[in-house]
Design an enzyme around this catalytic site. Structure first.
Site, PDB file in Angstrom:
ATOM      1  N   TYR A 231      62.655  33.172  15.970  1.00 33.67           N
ATOM      2  CA  TYR A 231      63.536  34.100  16.936  1.00 33.67           C
ATOM      3  C   TYR A 231      64.642  33.042  17.811  1.00 33.67           C
ATOM      4  O   TYR A 231      65.390  33.713  18.409  1.00 33.67           O
ATOM      5  CB  TYR A 231      62.604  34.639  18.147  1.00 33.67           C
ATOM      6  CG  TYR A 231      61.676  35.483  17.637  1.00 33.67           C
ATOM      7  CD1 TYR A 231      61.465  35.962  16.116  1.00 33.67           C
ATOM      8  CD2 TYR A 231      60.530  35.863  18.563  1.00 33.67           C
ATOM      9  CE1 TYR A 231      60.510  36.955  15.789  1.00 33.67           C
ATOM     10  CE2 TYR A 231      59.741  36.937  17.892  1.00 33.67           C
ATOM     11  CZ  TYR A 231      59.742  37.436  16.780  1.00 33.67           C
ATOM     12  OH  TYR A 231      58.719  38.311  16.346  1.00 33.67           O
TER      13      TYR A 231
ATOM     14  N   HIS B  74      53.366  33.220  10.658  1.00 36.54           N
ATOM     15  CA  HIS B  74      54.453  34.437  10.666  1.00 36.54           C
ATOM     16  C   HIS B  74      54.451  35.323   9.263  1.00 36.54           C
ATOM     17  O   HIS B  74      54.522  36.627   9.699  1.00 36.54           O
ATOM     18  CB  HIS B  74      55.765  34.020  11.017  1.00 36.54           C
ATOM     19  CG  HIS B  74      56.884  35.189  11.475  1.00 36.54           C
ATOM     20  ND1 HIS B  74      57.791  34.540  12.225  1.00 36.54           N
ATOM     21  CD2 HIS B  74      56.696  36.557  11.697  1.00 36.54           C
ATOM     22  CE1 HIS B  74      58.409  35.595  12.799  1.00 36.54           C
ATOM     23  NE2 HIS B  74      57.870  36.672  12.488  1.00 36.54           N
TER      24      HIS B  74
END
Length: 277
Positions: A51, A109
């Site tokens: 991000y 992730h």
């Protein structure tokens, strides 16, 4: 300010029943939006290496008057950092950007199955937990078979599996597996963004019945099926609306009717780089 209840993870740590997704919250505006969310009652902040906003999340934590121990900061190891040593290095890099002494929930992730190093990555995360770099460890986008492989190989069960989950993709079988093994389900893309979900007649009707919005109906559905949703918003009013789902209850029939909207997965096969993550 909304008080968001918590559940207890399989490692004994508390975990909020609703959190804030922070994808695309960057710069000073991003930091301010995260501070607003904390002020509104959010205690779970979800970020990731991919991000590129760990610095903003850490700054928001420092600016907030809320005690650090009341906040659960999540980050995620990307596919390119898989491996035992690489996982530990990735966590230390995240800590440096966050400017925090620990990460409260560290996730893999994406399993990155073509590389096949997620078990070694998991072992690195277990070591990071033993060193006190992270408090709880979990995964994201793992299947039942992958979860079983981690547990069998290491004896350590993930505390959380964060997956795509919304009324169009309710993941009933996976949620049942999680419940059987004490794994907390967490929902990314909880509102099936860029879809017509919120215009569904059922959700519109239930919103009228409960005097709430269709968004609140969906987020309440997540809570009642035992999953922590992490909706994203930079707007303070929308943040407060999203968090205000603990003052009403859907009936079992209403929950089942929402689950029956099932259509299937909306996103592609590699969510490691997907914005909804």
């Amino acid at each position: 300010m909304t008080s968001i209840p918590t559940v207890t993870l399989n490692d004994g740590h508390p975990f909020p029943e609703l959190g804030l997704g922070t994808y695309n919250l960057r710069g000073e505006e991003g930091t301010a939006a995260i501070v607003d969310a904390i002020d509104s009652g959010y205690r779970l902040l979800d970020t990731a290496v991919n991000y590129e906003n760990e610095r903003e999340v850490g700054e928001a934590v420092r600016r907030s008057p809320v005690d650090r121990d009341e906040l659960t900061v999540t980050s995620k190891i990307p596919g390119r950092h898989h491996g035992y040593e690489q996982a530990i290095d990735s966590i230390q890099g995240s800590l440096g950007l966050l400017g925090l002494e620990r990460i409260d929930l560290q996730l893999i992730h994406w399993p990155n199955p073509s590389v096949g190093k997620y078990v070694d990555t998991w072992r690195g995360m277990v070591e990071a937990r033993e060193r006190g770099l992270v408090r709880s460890i979990g995964v994201s986008n793992f299947t039942e078979a992958m979860l079983t492989e981690l547990i069998d190989a290491t004896g350590v069960t993930p505390a959380v599996n964060q997956v795509e989950l919304h009324p169009y993709f309710p993941q009933g079988a996976l949620r049942a597996f999680h419940a059987e093994h004490g794994i907390r389900t967490e929902s990314w893309s909880p509102l099936a963004r860029r879809s017509e979900l919120l215009t569904e007649q059922l959700l519109q009707e239930l919103a009228v019945v409960h005097d709430v919005t269709p968004t609140q109906v969906v987020l309440r559905w997540h809570v009642q099926i035992g999953s922590t949703p992490i909706p994203k918003s930079a707007d303070p009013d929308r943040q407060r609306e999203n968090a205000d789902v603990f003052g009403f209850t859907l009936t079992d029939d209403q929950v089942d009717a929402i689950s029956a909207l099932e259509r299937g997965r909306l996103w592609g096969a590699d969510p490691d780089s997907h914005e909804e993550m």
